[in-house]
Design a protein around this motif. Structure first.
Motif, PDB file in Angstrom:
ATOM      1  N   LEU A   1      24.017 -19.738  50.956  1.00  0.00           N
ATOM      2  CA  LEU A   1      25.225 -19.125  51.485  1.00  0.00           C
ATOM      3  C   LEU A   1      24.831 -18.324  52.723  1.00  0.00           C
ATOM      4  N   GLY A   2      25.308 -18.783  53.878  1.00  0.00           N
ATOM      5  CA  GLY A   2      24.974 -18.138  55.139  1.00  0.00           C
ATOM      6  C   GLY A   2      23.736 -18.685  55.815  1.00  0.00           C
ATOM      7  N   ASP A   3      23.045 -19.618  55.181  1.00  0.00           N
ATOM      8  CA  ASP A   3      21.761 -20.069  55.720  1.00  0.00           C
ATOM      9  C   ASP A   3      21.435 -21.447  55.153  1.00  0.00           C
TER      10      ASP A   3
ATOM     11  N   VAL B   1      31.447 -20.247  58.158  1.00  0.00           N
ATOM     12  CA  VAL B   1      30.672 -19.029  58.431  1.00  0.00           C
ATOM     13  C   VAL B   1      29.166 -19.236  58.524  1.00  0.00           C
ATOM     14  N   ASN B   2      28.658 -20.345  58.041  1.00  0.00           N
ATOM     15  CA  ASN B   2      27.206 -20.553  58.029  1.00  0.00           C
ATOM     16  C   ASN B   2      26.735 -20.955  59.425  1.00  0.00           C
ATOM     17  N   TYR B   3      25.890 -20.107  60.038  1.00  0.00           N
ATOM     18  CA  TYR B   3      25.453 -20.360  61.411  1.00  0.00           C
ATOM     19  C   TYR B   3      24.808 -21.729  61.576  1.00  0.00           C
TER      20      TYR B   3
ATOM     21  N   ASN C   1      18.707 -15.550  56.490  1.00  0.00           N
ATOM     22  CA  ASN C   1      20.025 -15.009  56.841  1.00  0.00           C
ATOM     23  C   ASN C   1      21.022 -15.175  55.702  1.00  0.00           C
ATOM     24  N   MET C   2      20.544 -15.025  54.454  1.00  0.00           N
ATOM     25  CA  MET C   2      21.392 -15.318  53.307  1.00  0.00           C
ATOM     26  C   MET C   2      22.408 -14.210  53.027  1.00  0.00           C
ATOM     27  N   MET C   3      23.565 -14.627  52.549  1.00  0.00           N
ATOM     28  CA  MET C   3      24.628 -13.694  52.197  1.00  0.00           C
ATOM     29  C   MET C   3      24.312 -13.026  50.864  1.00  0.00           C
TER      30      MET C   3
ATOM     31  N   ASN D   1      34.276 -22.643  53.071  1.00  0.00           N
ATOM     32  CA  ASN D   1      33.972 -21.377  53.726  1.00  0.00           C
ATOM     33  C   ASN D   1      32.616 -21.426  54.398  1.00  0.00           C
ATOM     34  N   GLN D   2      31.653 -22.088  53.774  1.00  0.00           N
ATOM     35  CA  GLN D   2      30.337 -22.209  54.401  1.00  0.00           C
ATOM     36  C   GLN D   2      30.399 -23.012  55.698  1.00  0.00           C
TER      37      GLN D   2
ATOM     38  N   ASP E   1      30.127 -19.612  46.511  1.00  0.00           N
ATOM     39  CA  ASP E   1      31.137 -19.743  47.566  1.00  0.00           C
ATOM     40  C   ASP E   1      31.678 -21.160  47.538  1.00  0.00           C
TER      41      ASP E   1
END
Length: 471
Positions: A137-139, A206-208, A191-193, A202-203, A198
């Motif tokens: 999540l986020g990475d 928002v996931n770069y 860079n994990m949330m 959504n990923q 999730d």
């Protein structure tokens, strides 16, 4: 159908327990099997499969023990080569668990065998993915851990990861639930949330890593800023591939109570590391000379793995009452299986026996403020570079704890310095290591930077290159 995420904060690791119509599956279990066996017994279900998303580097999985105790088959993705009996699945293979189906999606890039498991529910709907270290999540998973084994560069592996994500994950429905193997705090990403569950939709937003314009940009973004992995990672991969001693045996051998004299003799005869797991607030007041303090009430296992180079190092434990089993369990999760006993009665028994003790020079932030002369005194900040860059004491030097084995040799034993971290946990680890190696020319600051913020000591976010630890 039931899905339970079993999250272990110390390792920021998620295992998954899945039940459907009398059968169960577990994804990426931790080393100790009791939590899973208890759930199977309570639900009166049979464990059919143990799914492993890849050969983990940051922890030793419980797959071998769990298979031996239940008869469940271990399943890896394509290209996996293990020294024990398991199923090496093909891309697209289907596995039935009760009324649900688990589909194997081969998603190499983090490692070559990395796979995502897609769960299809009783109605035939694609419901969720167990994404391992492919998608966080986020990475996404770091692509540098398997370079040597794959005979590829991190850039080549990142390119492979890009193809896996774009071709296997991104086409899936937005309402799919993503169950990753790790969350914030894990060294497997950068860079994990903080969230641990999730939706894929959504990923995608928002996931770069999923929002890079092209493959080249993706490769650059996921390989930039990667810190060196902890030294124990390679040894954990080997244990996960080759097998390991039963956790029950490790626990039995480690929970041997030793009298003060027996403890002292074992330390001398074996060269064992004395690992004191008490809180820093207790340790600094008195401890067995040469002990290293890594408190159980913190990121215990990751710091042991980062700072103790050899997983085969014999260890003697000093714990608070009835905490030895917890310490041994958490050590075994990262492959440190050679605890040879613990001090019966803890530190108090040692003290009461009249044995030699040592202390750490520690002062609170207020006393530091009263004694600190910014024109002459040296301050060493052992927080991470990112923490230091956000704000720090003016003219402080940044030497992260993770690299103490590198920078300790540069310490001038004749020059006094003040040392702090964020709250006191890491700085006490550093203090114990420094004194174990003969350095006594420092004062540790209780409460760390959080307490320093309550003083008038000058601070800045300006980073002078000469003040940074060079990695």
């Amino acid at each position: 159908m039931k899905i339970e995420q079993i999250y272990t904060g110390c390792l920021a690791q998620g295992a998954y327990y899945i039940v459907s119509n009398g059968e169960a599956a577990i994804v990426d279990p931790l080393r100790e099997t009791k939590p899973y066996l208890d759930r199977l017994s309570k639900d009166n279900v049979q464990l059919k499969y143990i799914f492993e998303t890849h050969f983990h580097a940051d922890f030793v999985s419980g797959h071998v023990d769990l298979s031996n105790k239940t008869g469940a088959q271990i399943v890896y993705g394509p290209t996996a080569k293990a020294a024990f009996e398991c199923i090496t699945a093909n891309d697209g293979d289907l596995f039935k668990v009760g009324d649900i189906t688990i589909k194997v999606l081969h998603t190499p890039g983090h490692t070559m065998e990395s796979s995502t498991f897609l769960l299809i529910d009783e109605s035939g709907k694609e419901y969720c993915i167990f994404s391992g270290d492919t998608l966080f999540l986020g990475d996404v998973g770091r692509p540098d851990l398997a370079q040597k084994a794959a005979n590829m560069t991190k850039e080549e592996l990142a390119g492979m990861l890009y193809e896996s994500l774009m071709n296997k994950i991104m086409p899936l429905a937005d309402d799919l639930i993503v169950y990753p193997a790790h969350g914030a705090g894990s060294a497997c990403g950068k860079n994990m949330m903080t969230e641990t569950v999730d939706t894929l939709g959504n990923q995608k937003k928002v996931n770069y890593a999923l929002n890079q314009p092209n493959k080249e940009s993706f490769i650059k973004s996921v390989t930039d800023g990667l810190l060196p992995p902890p030294g124990y990672f390679g040894m954990n991969v080997a244990m996960n591939k080759q097998g390991y001693a039963s956790f029950d045996k490790v626990l039995t051998e480690g929970t041997k109570p030793l009298s003060v004299n027996a403890f002292e003799a074992a330390a001398e005869e074996t060269g064992a590391l004395i690992l004191d797991t008490r809180d820093p607030d207790l340790f600094f007041r008195g401890y067995i000379p040469q002990s290293v303090n890594i408190g159980l009430n913190g990121d215990f296992a990751p710091w042991v793995g980062a700072l103790i180079v050899n997983v085969n190092q014999p260890i003697l434990l000093v714990c608070n009452e009835d905490k030895q089993e917890e310490a041994i369990t958490r050590l075994s999760r990262i492959g440190f299986d050679h605890v040879i006993g613990f001090l019966s009665g803890g530190y108090e028994a040692w003290l009461n026996a009249g044995k030699p003790v040592d202390t750490i020079e520690r002062i609170d932030a207020k006393l530091f403020e009263e004694n600190y002369d910014p024109t002459t005194d040296q301050v060493i900040d052992i927080r991470r570079e990112s923490e230091f860059a956000a704000e720090h004491i003016e003219n402080a030097y940044n030497k992260p704890l993770s690299y103490i084995n590198d920078w300790i040799k540069d310490i001038d034993p004749k020059q006094h310095f003040f040392m702090h971290c964020a709250g006191g946990y890491r700085s006490m680890i550093a203090a114990s290591i420094l004194q174990a190696r003969g350095y006594r020319n420092f004062t540790e600051i209780a409460g760390g930077y959080k307490s320093i913020l309550e003083t008038a000591i000058p601070r800045t976010d300006f980073v002078c290159p000469s003040k940074l630890m060079k990695i």
